[in-house]
Scaffold this active site. Structure first.
Site, PDB file in Angstrom:
ATOM      1  N   THR A  58      -1.080  -1.760   5.262  1.00  0.00           N
ATOM      2  CA  THR A  58      -2.530  -1.869   5.080  1.00  0.00           C
ATOM      3  C   THR A  58      -2.853  -3.224   4.434  1.00  0.00           C
ATOM      4  O   THR A  58      -2.361  -3.520   3.332  1.00  0.00           O
ATOM      5  CB  THR A  58      -3.033  -0.722   4.193  1.00  0.00           C
ATOM      6  OG1 THR A  58      -2.669   0.504   4.836  1.00  0.00           O
ATOM      7  CG2 THR A  58      -4.538  -0.777   4.005  1.00  0.00           C
TER       8      THR A  58
ATOM      9  N   PHE B 169     -12.048  17.401   3.227  1.00  0.00           N
ATOM     10  CA  PHE B 169     -12.287  16.528   2.065  1.00  0.00           C
ATOM     11  C   PHE B 169     -13.486  16.948   1.228  1.00  0.00           C
ATOM     12  O   PHE B 169     -14.101  16.124   0.571  1.00  0.00           O
ATOM     13  CB  PHE B 169     -12.391  15.058   2.499  1.00  0.00           C
ATOM     14  CG  PHE B 169     -11.047  14.477   2.812  1.00  0.00           C
ATOM     15  CD1 PHE B 169     -10.427  13.619   1.928  1.00  0.00           C
ATOM     16  CD2 PHE B 169     -10.378  14.837   3.966  1.00  0.00           C
ATOM     17  CE1 PHE B 169      -9.168  13.126   2.197  1.00  0.00           C
ATOM     18  CE2 PHE B 169      -9.121  14.354   4.242  1.00  0.00           C
ATOM     19  CZ  PHE B 169      -8.512  13.487   3.358  1.00  0.00           C
ATOM     20  N   LEU B 170     -13.824  18.230   1.291  1.00  0.00           N
ATOM     21  CA  LEU B 170     -14.888  18.729   0.420  1.00  0.00           C
ATOM     22  C   LEU B 170     -14.299  19.698  -0.612  1.00  0.00           C
ATOM     23  O   LEU B 170     -14.914  20.691  -0.951  1.00  0.00           O
ATOM     24  CB  LEU B 170     -15.987  19.409   1.240  1.00  0.00           C
ATOM     25  CG  LEU B 170     -16.873  18.479   2.071  1.00  0.00           C
ATOM     26  CD1 LEU B 170     -17.988  19.259   2.754  1.00  0.00           C
ATOM     27  CD2 LEU B 170     -17.479  17.359   1.230  1.00  0.00           C
TER      28      LEU B 170
ATOM     29  N   LYS C 298      -8.983   0.546   9.038  1.00  0.00           N
ATOM     30  CA  LYS C 298      -8.123   1.209   8.043  1.00  0.00           C
ATOM     31  C   LYS C 298      -8.789   1.277   6.666  1.00  0.00           C
ATOM     32  O   LYS C 298      -8.889   2.348   6.056  1.00  0.00           O
ATOM     33  CB  LYS C 298      -6.783   0.466   7.957  1.00  0.00           C
ATOM     34  CG  LYS C 298      -5.833   0.982   6.907  1.00  0.00           C
ATOM     35  CD  LYS C 298      -5.397   2.408   7.169  1.00  0.00           C
ATOM     36  CE  LYS C 298      -4.634   2.970   5.983  1.00  0.00           C
ATOM     37  NZ  LYS C 298      -4.282   4.358   6.136  1.00  0.00           N
TER      38      LYS C 298
ATOM     39  N   ASP D  93      15.452  -2.942   5.201  1.00  0.00           N
ATOM     40  CA  ASP D  93      14.761  -3.018   3.903  1.00  0.00           C
ATOM     41  C   ASP D  93      15.481  -4.062   3.061  1.00  0.00           C
ATOM     42  O   ASP D  93      16.694  -4.267   3.199  1.00  0.00           O
ATOM     43  CB  ASP D  93      14.799  -1.649   3.208  1.00  0.00           C
ATOM     44  CG  ASP D  93      13.657  -1.510   2.216  1.00  0.00           C
ATOM     45  OD1 ASP D  93      12.689  -0.785   2.519  1.00  0.00           O
ATOM     46  OD2 ASP D  93      13.726  -2.151   1.136  1.00  0.00           O
TER      47      ASP D  93
ATOM     48  N   PHE E 253      -2.187   5.712   9.946  1.00  0.00           N
ATOM     49  CA  PHE E 253      -3.062   6.751   9.383  1.00  0.00           C
ATOM     50  C   PHE E 253      -2.291   7.994   8.963  1.00  0.00           C
ATOM     51  O   PHE E 253      -2.887   9.038   8.730  1.00  0.00           O
ATOM     52  CB  PHE E 253      -4.144   7.132  10.399  1.00  0.00           C
ATOM     53  CG  PHE E 253      -5.002   5.962  10.813  1.00  0.00           C
ATOM     54  CD1 PHE E 253      -5.986   5.477   9.970  1.00  0.00           C
ATOM     55  CD2 PHE E 253      -4.801   5.336  12.028  1.00  0.00           C
ATOM     56  CE1 PHE E 253      -6.765   4.386  10.326  1.00  0.00           C
ATOM     57  CE2 PHE E 253      -5.576   4.242  12.402  1.00  0.00           C
ATOM     58  CZ  PHE E 253      -6.562   3.771  11.542  1.00  0.00           C
TER      59      PHE E 253
ATOM     60  N   CYS F 104      -2.450   5.160  -1.390  1.00  0.00           N
ATOM     61  CA  CYS F 104      -3.433   4.596  -0.462  1.00  0.00           C
ATOM     62  C   CYS F 104      -4.841   4.536  -1.020  1.00  0.00           C
ATOM     63  O   CYS F 104      -5.386   3.458  -1.189  1.00  0.00           O
ATOM     64  CB  CYS F 104      -3.406   5.376   0.844  1.00  0.00           C
ATOM     65  SG  CYS F 104      -1.898   5.038   1.759  1.00  0.00           S
TER      66      CYS F 104
HETATM   67  N1  LIG Z   1       2.299   5.938   2.108  1.00  0.00           N
HETATM   68  C1  LIG Z   1       1.308   6.229   2.928  1.00  0.00           C
HETATM   69  O1  LIG Z   1       0.892   7.381   3.055  1.00  0.00           O
HETATM   70  C2  LIG Z   1       0.676   5.149   3.766  1.00  0.00           C
HETATM   71  C3  LIG Z   1      -0.163   5.511   4.824  1.00  0.00           C
HETATM   72  C4  LIG Z   1      -0.752   4.513   5.598  1.00  0.00           C
HETATM   73  C5  LIG Z   1      -0.513   3.186   5.290  1.00  0.00           C
HETATM   74  N2  LIG Z   1       0.278   2.862   4.234  1.00  0.00           N
HETATM   75  C6  LIG Z   1       0.528   1.440   3.978  1.00  0.00           C
HETATM   76  O2  LIG Z   1       1.824   1.110   4.493  1.00  0.00           O
HETATM   77  C7  LIG Z   1       2.465   0.137   3.666  1.00  0.00           C
HETATM   78  C8  LIG Z   1       3.782   0.691   3.157  1.00  0.00           C
HETATM   79  O3  LIG Z   1       3.515   1.841   2.382  1.00  0.00           O
HETATM   80  P1  LIG Z   1       4.698   2.794   1.893  1.00  0.00           P
HETATM   81  O4  LIG Z   1       4.077   3.958   1.239  1.00  0.00           O
HETATM   82  O5  LIG Z   1       5.668   3.011   3.007  1.00  0.00           O
HETATM   83  O6  LIG Z   1       5.375   1.856   0.786  1.00  0.00           O
HETATM   84  P2  LIG Z   1       6.835   2.000   0.140  1.00  0.00           P
HETATM   85  O7  LIG Z   1       6.761   1.316  -1.162  1.00  0.00           O
HETATM   86  O8  LIG Z   1       7.284   3.414   0.208  1.00  0.00           O
HETATM   87  O9  LIG Z   1       7.779   1.160   1.130  1.00  0.00           O
HETATM   88  C9  LIG Z   1       7.732  -0.222   1.263  1.00  0.00           C
HETATM   89  C10 LIG Z   1       9.146  -0.694   1.525  1.00  0.00           C
HETATM   90  O10 LIG Z   1       9.117  -2.082   1.874  1.00  0.00           O
HETATM   91  C11 LIG Z   1      10.277  -2.680   1.348  1.00  0.00           C
HETATM   92  N3  LIG Z   1      10.083  -4.138   1.310  1.00  0.00           N
HETATM   93  C12 LIG Z   1       9.294  -4.858   0.475  1.00  0.00           C
HETATM   94  N4  LIG Z   1       9.397  -6.168   0.781  1.00  0.00           N
HETATM   95  C13 LIG Z   1      10.239  -6.262   1.825  1.00  0.00           C
HETATM   96  C14 LIG Z   1      10.739  -7.348   2.594  1.00  0.00           C
HETATM   97  N5  LIG Z   1      10.371  -8.614   2.331  1.00  0.00           N
HETATM   98  N6  LIG Z   1      11.611  -7.084   3.590  1.00  0.00           N
HETATM   99  C15 LIG Z   1      11.990  -5.819   3.853  1.00  0.00           C
HETATM  100  N7  LIG Z   1      11.560  -4.756   3.161  1.00  0.00           N
HETATM  101  C16 LIG Z   1      10.681  -4.970   2.172  1.00  0.00           C
HETATM  102  C17 LIG Z   1      10.417  -2.036  -0.028  1.00  0.00           C
HETATM  103  O11 LIG Z   1      11.725  -2.187  -0.549  1.00  0.00           O
HETATM  104  C18 LIG Z   1      10.053  -0.594   0.295  1.00  0.00           C
HETATM  105  O12 LIG Z   1      11.208   0.165   0.627  1.00  0.00           O
HETATM  106  C19 LIG Z   1       1.458  -0.187   2.562  1.00  0.00           C
HETATM  107  O13 LIG Z   1       0.688  -1.290   2.975  1.00  0.00           O
HETATM  108  C20 LIG Z   1       0.587   1.055   2.511  1.00  0.00           C
HETATM  109  O14 LIG Z   1      -0.693   0.798   2.023  1.00  0.00           O
HETATM  110  C21 LIG Z   1       0.895   3.803   3.479  1.00  0.00           C
END
Ligand SMILES: NC(=O)c1ccc[n+]([C@@H]2O[C@H](COP(=O)([O-])OP(=O)(O)OC[C@H]3O[C@@H](n4cnc5c(N)ncnc54)[C@H](O)[C@@H]3O)[C@@H](O)[C@H]2O)c1
Length: 483
Positions: free
Chosen positions: A120, A265-266, A220, A30, A151, A276
């Site tokens: 996503t 989801f109802l 997605k 990260d 997902f 999301c």
């Molecule tokens: N949270 C969910 O339930 C979920 C489910 C499916 C898909 N997604 C998708 O997955 C992706 C991540 O979601 P999330 O909830 O884990 O987000 P989050 O904000 O919890 O985590 C993202 C992480 O990426 C790190 N980051 C940002 N830029 C970076 C870089 N250049 N190098 C390294 N690390 C970097 C951030 O510091 C952060 O820790 C999004 O696109 C989201 O839409 C999320």
């Protein structure tokens, strides 16, 4: 396989720990150095059931390590991109983190890499990523770009990794397809045990859906938009039930018993939230515009959802009239139960509106208070649901944590100033509330008249004979799937 996971958030950390658990050698990275050092010290940056044990076990076994992005990219043959894609002002997804990771890959990787887009992203992003990597490639890097949308549902993310309905892979070279099959092989076989269950329930083998990258990316956004649409639809029907004096629980049961529709989801409520649905819906509308497709249907879905906050505030004011000087208990802050995630949580929007009208808020959430404090420091945070209810004019149920269903009505009745429950999630039993002297207001449920304790009306007696009465169903959750 040696795998690097970029982004240690809800998706990245879960993916990294689960990939290590199924036998891969994983480097999780990260760019947030504070997050990285707390992970190295054994502290998780968020709450997710089973994840703490999984991380500890795999760090101890040496299969999971935390490091800087460049170091991870140098080593991993497969690179999972799990960085955030938050919404820009205009609703489009901000892809700047994806772009900066792409630059790092061309600067730090040598030899062959499979670059797997799990964040996503809008359709055609994998193609852009491929072009970007090609243009800036000065190190003779060989690579494939794959779309592998995620997902998982926050709150059951570990379980979802081991028991997915499907694994969608958008890949366009035989080498990439073979590697993706190798990575997921242990998940694609039906399992008898996983970290989320001592003995897994019998489940069919997940589908491995192989497609091109554009189609995988569309799956997605289309899935999340469809689920959001289902929630906004049932919320509309709940409004009709309130206006017409019908019961949404029965109406939803009647609709969802049709196999073509299904019960999931109802559950009506205060609307969907989280990282999301709101952002993915907005982004999909913008994608539609760019593609020249009329996505006005989805714009309506969004509008209905935005209206839920105001409608709920109106409902509260209908009961309490003027809010200035009133004290309200808020039970639940997270956007759904079993997570501490408050991003775009409806509860926070409602609290802001109530405070703007002069109400004082006493809040309790089993996991999300630390995160909510950063957004709403003015709220009084309490150690229990009971403590939050002390001296309040109404209790508002805003997240369907199961512990709220176990509440002792007697004890609650002794604590509150006024016996009024406004249940934004239809979590509690209206009949129980009223037989314990509480006025109960739910969503899409007919208002419940007050009745003396112990008195059961004929309608309750009939429901009690039905094997699974609506108020005994598992805790409803508005956005319990994907996301
Ligand atoms: N949270 C969910 O339930 C979920 C489910 C499916 C898909 N997604 C998708 O997955 C992706 C991540 O979601 P999330 O909830 O884990 O987000 P989050 O904000 O919890 O985590 C993202 C992480 O990426 C790190 N980051 C940002 N830029 C970076 C870089 N250049 N190098 C390294 N690390 C970097 C951030 O510091 C952060 O820790 C999004 O696109 C989201 O839409 C999320």
């Amino acid at each position: 396989m040696e795998i690097s996971v970029l982004g240690a958030g809800y998706v990245g950390l879960t993916t990294a720990a689960c990939l290590a658990e199924i036998g891969h050698q994983v480097l999780c990275a990260d760019c947030d150095l504070e997050k990285l050092s707390s992970l190295k010290a054994g502290r998780l940056p968020f709450y997710e059931p089973h994840l703490d044990d999984l991380v500890k076990r795999n760090v101890a076994s040496g299969r999971l390590e935390f490091t800087l992005p460049s170091a991870a990219i140098e080593k991993g043959k497969a690179i999972f991109i799990c960085v955030g894609t938050p919404p820009l002002e205009n609703g489009e997804a901000d892809l700047s983190s994806i772009e900066s990771v792409a630059r790092l890959i061309v600067n730090s990787a040598h030899g062959y890499r499979i670059v797997i887009e799990k964040s996503t992203v809008p359709v055609q992003t994998a193609k852009r990523l491929w072009r970007h990597l090609s243009i800036y490639n000065t190190n003779g890097l060989e690579f494939d770009v794959v779309s592998n949308p995620e997902f998982l549902r926050e709150g059951s993310a570990v379980e979802d990794f081991f028991h997915p309905d499907r694994v969608v892979v958008g890949a366009e070279s035989p080498r990439a397809i073979a590697l993706m099959k190798e990575i997921y092989a242990p998940v694609l076989r039906t399992r008898s045990s996983c970290p989320a269950h001592p003995q897994c329930p019998s489940m069919p083998e997940p589908k491995f859906i192989l497609t091109d990258t554009n189609s995988a990316e569309l799956v997605k956004h289309a899935s999340n938009s469809f689920l959001a649409m289902k929630i906004s639809f049932i919320n509309l029907i709940a409004d009709a039930c309130e206006a017409a004096g019908a019961d949404i629980e029965k109406v939803a049961e009647g609709i969802g018993s049709d196999k073509r529709i299904g019960q999931a989801f109802l559950n009506p409520g205060i609307g969907f939230g989280g990282f999301c649905f709101p952002k993915d819906l907005q982004a999909f509308v913008r994608i539609g515009e760019k593609l020249g497709c009329d996505f006005s249907l989805l714009r309506e879905v969004e509008k209905i959802n935005v209206r839920r906050t105001e409608q709920f505030v109106v409902k509260i004011k209908k009961e309490l009239w003027v809010l200035r000087g009133k004290t309200l208990a808020v039970w639940g802050l997270a956007f759904k139960p079993n997570t501490d995630d408050v991003r775009f949580a409806p509860a926070l929007g409602i609290i802001r509106r109530l405070m703007a009208e002069g109400a004082k808020i006493r809040a309790y959430d089993p996991e999300a208070m630390e995160k909510a404090k950063l957004d709403l420091p003015e709220v009084t945070y309490c150690e229990s649901a009971y403590q939050a209810a002390e001296g309040t004019d109404a209790v508002l149920v805003l997240t369907e944590w199961s512990e709220f269903r176990e509440i002792s009505w007697k004890r609650l009745g002794e604590l509150v100033a006024h016996r009024l429950i406004i249940d934004g999630r239809n979590l509690l039993s209206a009949a129980e509330a009223s037989s314990n002297g509480f006025q109960y207001v739910g969503v899409g449920r007919a208002a419940q008249p007050l009745r003396p304790a112990g008195e059961l009306e004929w309608a309750d007696a009939i429901t009690a004979e039905v094997p699974v009465a609506s108020h005994q169903r598992p805790a409803p959750t508005q956005d319990a799937s994907i996301a």
